[in-house]
Design an enzyme around this catalytic site. Structure first.
Site, PDB file in Angstrom:
ATOM      1  N   LEU A 216       2.022  -0.554   6.101  1.00 62.06           N
ATOM      2  CA  LEU A 216       0.564  -0.610   5.902  1.00 62.06           C
ATOM      3  C   LEU A 216       0.274  -0.751   4.416  1.00 62.06           C
ATOM      4  O   LEU A 216       0.788   0.035   3.620  1.00 62.06           O
ATOM      5  CB  LEU A 216      -0.118   0.662   6.419  1.00 62.06           C
ATOM      6  CG  LEU A 216      -0.161   0.910   7.926  1.00 62.06           C
ATOM      7  CD1 LEU A 216      -0.712   2.307   8.185  1.00 62.06           C
ATOM      8  CD2 LEU A 216      -1.023  -0.135   8.612  1.00 62.06           C
ATOM      9  N   HIS A 217      -0.543  -1.738   4.058  1.00 59.15           N
ATOM     10  CA  HIS A 217      -0.873  -1.875   2.639  1.00 59.15           C
ATOM     11  C   HIS A 217      -2.240  -2.489   2.380  1.00 59.15           C
ATOM     12  O   HIS A 217      -2.720  -2.442   1.255  1.00 59.15           O
ATOM     13  CB  HIS A 217       0.184  -2.725   1.927  1.00 59.15           C
ATOM     14  CG  HIS A 217       0.072  -4.190   2.219  1.00 59.15           C
ATOM     15  ND1 HIS A 217       0.512  -4.734   3.399  1.00 59.15           N
ATOM     16  CD2 HIS A 217      -0.460  -5.207   1.505  1.00 59.15           C
ATOM     17  CE1 HIS A 217       0.274  -6.039   3.388  1.00 59.15           C
ATOM     18  NE2 HIS A 217      -0.322  -6.354   2.259  1.00 59.15           N
ATOM     19  N   ARG A 218      -2.895  -3.066   3.383  1.00 56.68           N
ATOM     20  CA  ARG A 218      -4.174  -3.735   3.160  1.00 56.68           C
ATOM     21  C   ARG A 218      -5.213  -2.742   2.646  1.00 56.68           C
ATOM     22  O   ARG A 218      -5.366  -1.653   3.222  1.00 56.68           O
ATOM     23  CB  ARG A 218      -4.685  -4.362   4.453  1.00 56.68           C
ATOM     24  CG  ARG A 218      -3.788  -5.443   5.023  1.00 56.68           C
ATOM     25  CD  ARG A 218      -4.119  -6.791   4.468  1.00 56.68           C
ATOM     26  NE  ARG A 218      -3.156  -7.795   4.921  1.00 56.68           N
ATOM     27  CZ  ARG A 218      -3.061  -9.005   4.429  1.00 56.68           C
ATOM     28  NH1 ARG A 218      -3.868  -9.373   3.445  1.00 56.68           N
ATOM     29  NH2 ARG A 218      -2.177  -9.862   4.887  1.00 56.68           N
TER      30      ARG A 218
END
Length: 379
Positions: A216-218
């Site tokens: 997860l990085h958005r």
């Protein structure tokens, strides 16, 4: 026709660019005659140790130039890249500037090139999510509008480009260079048990061969405390069904700590790892039961690997991974997440098929076309 080409000035700035550029440079070297190139790293992603591991794993040459831009707001970072890239263009006088993907470096260097009347070549053109709240979507649209040669990963991308006014004659369907990297690197992938052991995790966690991999990085997912809390709770629930290996992006880790949410992931069935090298992640993905991610590139890679993927976003710029591949876009609907996960555990989930030209030869097609195109232009 000319016999000697000026160098192709190739730009990378962030991790997703590396996987795309590595096979392109190899294809340039293998082409007869070879296409000369110069590689510049903008320094948009600036973890030197991680960059070195990724470059080594991908067999990507050390860049001849590093602009060392570092972090900043979108405006600051884009402006700083432009300021530092312009003198290189003046000095090298390239036949064209080749950019890949949709990061700030891609846009910044394309803008410099077009304003200096240097042809812009965009690899991975025409992908659209329809969501202009995504910074990457703005970058994609703008880069495609100023590019002179556009290479697409799927045929539907041409429709997007033509609808936006791009001449179809400027577009060439070459296939997916990300998959070139994946296929050539798969024999070198690090076994999952070794990756866990190397990071102090008992490999017994995945002893039965069923596990999920999470990234997860958005900003839309990890910068809002309520959104991140919901996602962390969803992952905690998922871990009751199968173990998870979560490679945590620095941004995500920082926000978990900042928002006091780390305890939600303190679960013996969740292995929390730092960002991984390419070969480590490839090994984990290849044997995974499911991928849970908000990454665009991982949607493509799991389709090529025939691994079910659950995308924690409301849309995707890679619809082919849903229509033909293994991807399911579920947003952050907790109930849908559980149902989708249960279906994968019972039936094995979507296996799909590998799309056209995701065959390991995309970079060779780009090299052949680009050489001919530059010859025609007298570059």
């Amino acid at each position: 026709m000319i016999t000697t080409l000026s160098p192709v000035l190739c730009v990378v700035g962030a991790r997703p660019n590396y996987m795309k550029m590595a096979p392109i440079l190899r294809a340039f070297d293998e082409h007869h005659p070879a296409l000369p190139w110069v590689l510049v790293h903008t320094g948009q992603h600036y973890d030197h140790a991680m960059n070195e591991r990724l470059f080594r794993g991908l067999r990507l040459p050390t860049p001849q130039h590093n602009l060392e831009v570092g972090s900043g707001t979108h405006a600051v970072q884009t402006a700083e890249i432009m300021k530092r890239f312009e003198p290189l263009v003046d000095d090298i006088r390239p036949s064209c500037v080749l950019v890949v993907g949709d990061v700030n470096s891609t846009l910044a260097c394309a803008l410099v090139a077009v304003k200096k009347h240097v042809p812009v070549v965009h690899v991975e053109a025409g992908l659209r999510s329809g969501d202009r709240a995504m910074p990457e979507e703005i970058n994609r649209i703008l880069v495609d509008r100023v590019s002179d040669r556009l290479y697409t990963t799927e045929r539907s991308a041409l429709d997007n480009l033509v609808r936006e006014g791009v001449d179809a004659g400027w577009v060439h369907f070459a296939g997916n260079v990300m998959i070139d990297s994946l296929l050539s690197s798969r024999p070198l992938a690090v076994p999952p048990v070794k990756t866990l052991a190397d990071h102090g995790i008992d490999p017994a966690l995945i002893a039965d061969g069923r596990y999920g991999v999470v990234t997860l990085h958005r900003p839309s997912n990890v910068d809002d405390p309520e959104q991140l809390k919901r996602l962390a709770s969803m992952l905690s629930q998922a871990a009751e069904r199968l173990p998870l290996v979560f490679a945590i992006h620095p941004r995500t880790r920082g926000n978990l700590e900042k928002f006091g949410l780390g305890a939600l992931l303190q679960n013996p069935r969740i292995a929390l790892l730092p960002p991984l090298g390419y070969l480590e992640m490839l090994g984990l993905m290849s044997d995974a039961t499911v991928m849970v991610t908000d990454s665009g590139g991982l949607q493509e890679e799991t389709t090529a690997l025939s691994v079910p993927c659950l995308t924690l976003r409301e849309n995707t710029e890679r619809p082919i991974t849903v229509e033909q591949g293994t991807n399911t876009v579920i947003g952050i609907d907790a109930a849908l997440f559980v149902r989708s996960l249960d279906d994968i555990l019972v039936t094995g989930g979507k296996r799909g098929r590998v799309p056209e030209y995701w065959d390991g030869n995309a970079a060779r097609r780009i090299a052949a076309d680009l050489y001919g195109w530059l010859q025609q232009r007298g570059a």
